[in-house]
Design a protein around this motif. Structure first.
Motif, PDB file in Angstrom:
ATOM      1  N   VAL A   1      -1.782   5.562  12.273  1.00 50.63           N
ATOM      2  CA  VAL A   1      -1.518   5.902  10.339  1.00 50.63           C
ATOM      3  C   VAL A   1      -1.079   5.135   9.797  1.00 50.63           C
ATOM      4  CG1 VAL A   1       0.020   7.495  10.294  1.00 50.63           C
ATOM      5  CG2 VAL A   1      -1.767   8.139   8.980  1.00 50.63           C
ATOM      6  N   SER A   2      -1.658   4.473   8.313  1.00 53.21           N
ATOM      7  CA  SER A   2      -0.663   3.198   7.544  1.00 53.21           C
ATOM      8  C   SER A   2      -0.918   3.748   6.656  1.00 53.21           C
ATOM      9  CB  SER A   2      -1.721   2.176   7.973  1.00 53.21           C
ATOM     10  OG  SER A   2      -2.642   1.826   9.414  1.00 53.21           O
ATOM     11  N   ALA A   3       0.059   3.569   5.432  1.00 56.75           N
ATOM     12  CA  ALA A   3       0.001   3.213   3.831  1.00 56.75           C
ATOM     13  C   ALA A   3       0.634   2.534   3.490  1.00 56.75           C
ATOM     14  CB  ALA A   3       0.967   4.397   4.085  1.00 56.75           C
ATOM     15  N   THR A   4      -0.863   1.843   2.595  1.00 57.27           N
ATOM     16  CA  THR A   4      -0.720   0.732   2.107  1.00 57.27           C
ATOM     17  C   THR A   4      -0.757   0.666   0.024  1.00 57.27           C
ATOM     18  OG1 THR A   4      -1.828  -0.446   3.245  1.00 57.27           O
ATOM     19  CG2 THR A   4      -1.631  -1.434   1.452  1.00 57.27           C
ATOM     20  N   LYS A   5       0.754   0.611  -0.476  1.00 60.51           N
ATOM     21  CA  LYS A   5       0.750   0.165  -1.561  1.00 60.51           C
ATOM     22  C   LYS A   5       0.544  -1.366  -2.639  1.00 60.51           C
ATOM     23  CE  LYS A   5       1.466   2.018  -5.043  1.00 60.51           C
ATOM     24  NZ  LYS A   5       0.867   2.519  -6.239  1.00 60.51           N
ATOM     25  N   LEU A   6      -0.002  -0.839  -3.006  1.00 65.10           N
ATOM     26  CA  LEU A   6      -0.276  -2.295  -4.053  1.00 65.10           C
ATOM     27  C   LEU A   6       0.328  -2.216  -5.012  1.00 65.10           C
ATOM     28  CD1 LEU A   6      -1.333  -5.169  -4.580  1.00 65.10           C
ATOM     29  CD2 LEU A   6      -3.419  -3.835  -5.650  1.00 65.10           C
ATOM     30  N   LEU A   7       1.525  -2.833  -5.703  1.00 67.27           N
ATOM     31  CA  LEU A   7       1.802  -3.262  -7.198  1.00 67.27           C
ATOM     32  C   LEU A   7       1.614  -4.400  -7.740  1.00 67.27           C
ATOM     33  CD1 LEU A   7       5.297  -1.833  -5.850  1.00 67.27           C
ATOM     34  CD2 LEU A   7       4.423  -0.219  -6.492  1.00 67.27           C
ATOM     35  N   LEU A   8       0.753  -3.925  -8.608  1.00 74.88           N
ATOM     36  CA  LEU A   8      -0.165  -5.294  -8.992  1.00 74.88           C
ATOM     37  C   LEU A   8       1.027  -5.952 -10.290  1.00 74.88           C
ATOM     38  CD1 LEU A   8      -3.856  -4.455 -10.050  1.00 74.88           C
ATOM     39  CD2 LEU A   8      -2.915  -6.414  -8.293  1.00 74.88           C
ATOM     40  N   GLY A   9       1.850  -4.541 -10.883  1.00 74.28           N
ATOM     41  CA  GLY A   9       2.243  -5.748 -11.981  1.00 74.28           C
ATOM     42  C   GLY A   9       3.555  -6.252 -11.691  1.00 74.28           C
TER      43      GLY A   9
END
Length: 306
Positions: free
Chosen positions: A172-180
């Motif tokens: 299981v993978s969790a990816t968080k993209l913080l564009l700012g």
């Protein structure tokens, strides 16, 4: 067994590439990750929750890749392909060819190559990395990787250790993209029986080992220097059950495994092509024949996606 597996991988990869022409739109550059050494979209050595290819909702996309890893004592070539469906499902296939170099000669098996075919699947179950970039919700995906190790001169050794030649990882993978902040964070938890990613078989019962799954965490961080260049690092915890079996065979710590790490830079000159270069540290691999040397070196990969 190795040859039929290789032919299967080539045929499947060719079919996937042909399907890739169905999608010509795409995601933001690099937000779909690159191809890992096991075929799934992610970093170089660990999968992310993102779905590979450039396909977005209501599209089917395809990708193909080739990677080469060189360390002090070993070499690894990997090629494969993937399909992305509706930015929710991913199917992948990869063929690994591990060149044992001097280690094979030390075992009186000159020219020994360990070949492994990996068939994977992934589904996004929650979140959207881009659309949820302004809140705390990560994109979450679950996946599997079924691995089949081809027959080699090590079959007798693996049998003695109680190691099998096929196995399936679940993750299981969790990816968080913080564009700012131009930042991507990923965490993966893998249930596996694989020894050295499966190249030394799966599980080992010699020495009192229980042939059970173990949970291994993996982490990635990437920073976008620009819209088409990212730098980052990965850390992958590796199962070390084979060392106990090696002791039972009188090898001491000769089959010890250590965690894998890398520092990478990825460049996407356009939406269809990405190139990755990395420094890798794979720890010790079969130190009984490699003198306990750390397996450090390079990783290069090229991917074409549609």
């Amino acid at each position: 067994m190795t040859r039929p597996l290789s032919i299967t991988a080539v045929a499947a990869a060719t079919a996937l590439i042909c399907l890739s022409a169905q999608a010509d739109t795409g995601k933001l550059l690099l937000t779909g990750g690159v191809s890992t050494i096991e075929g799934a979209a992610g970093g170089g050595i660990t999968p992310w929750a993102v779905i590979g290819t450039n396909a977005t909702d209501d599209e089917i996309g395809g990708s193909a890749f080739f990677s080469n890893v060189g360390t002090r004592d070993y070499g690894l070539n990997v090629y494969g392909a993937a399909i992305g469906i509706n930015d929710r499902f991913e199917l992948s296939i990869a063929q690994q060819d591990f060149n044992t170099r001097d280690t094979g000669r030390a075992l009186n098996l000159p020219g020994l190559h360990l070949k492994q075919t990996i068939i994977g699947g992934k589904v996004r179950v929650f979140g959207d990395a881009v659309l949820d970039s302004d809140n705390l919700m990560p994109q979450i995906a679950v996946g599997f990787q079924h691995k089949q190790l081809g027959s080699t001169g090590l079959d007798g050794t693996l049998n003695t250790l109680g190691a099998k030649r096929s196995g399936t990882d679940f993750y299981v993978s969790a990816t968080k993209l913080l564009l700012g902040q131009s930042l991507l964070l990923n965490g993966t938890l893998r249930a596996t029986k694989a020894n050295q990613n499966g190249l030394l078989g799966f599980g080992a019962t010699l020495g009192g080992n229980e042939n059970k799954y173990s949970l291994q965490p993996e982490f990635s961080i990437a920073y976008l220097l620009s819209k088409n260049v990212a730098i980052g690092a990965e850390y992958r915890f590796m199962r070390n059950k084979l060392e106990t079996a090696g002791r039972g065979a009188g090898l001491g710590n000769g089959l010890r495994a250590e965690d894998w790490k890398d520092i990478f830079i990825a460049w996407a000159p356009n939406k269809n092509v990405s190139l990755t270069l990395a420094y890798v540290d794979l720890g010790v691999i079969v130190p009984a024949t490699s003198g306990n040397r750390k397996q450090t070196g390079y990783y290069v990969s090229a991917q074409v996606a549609f």
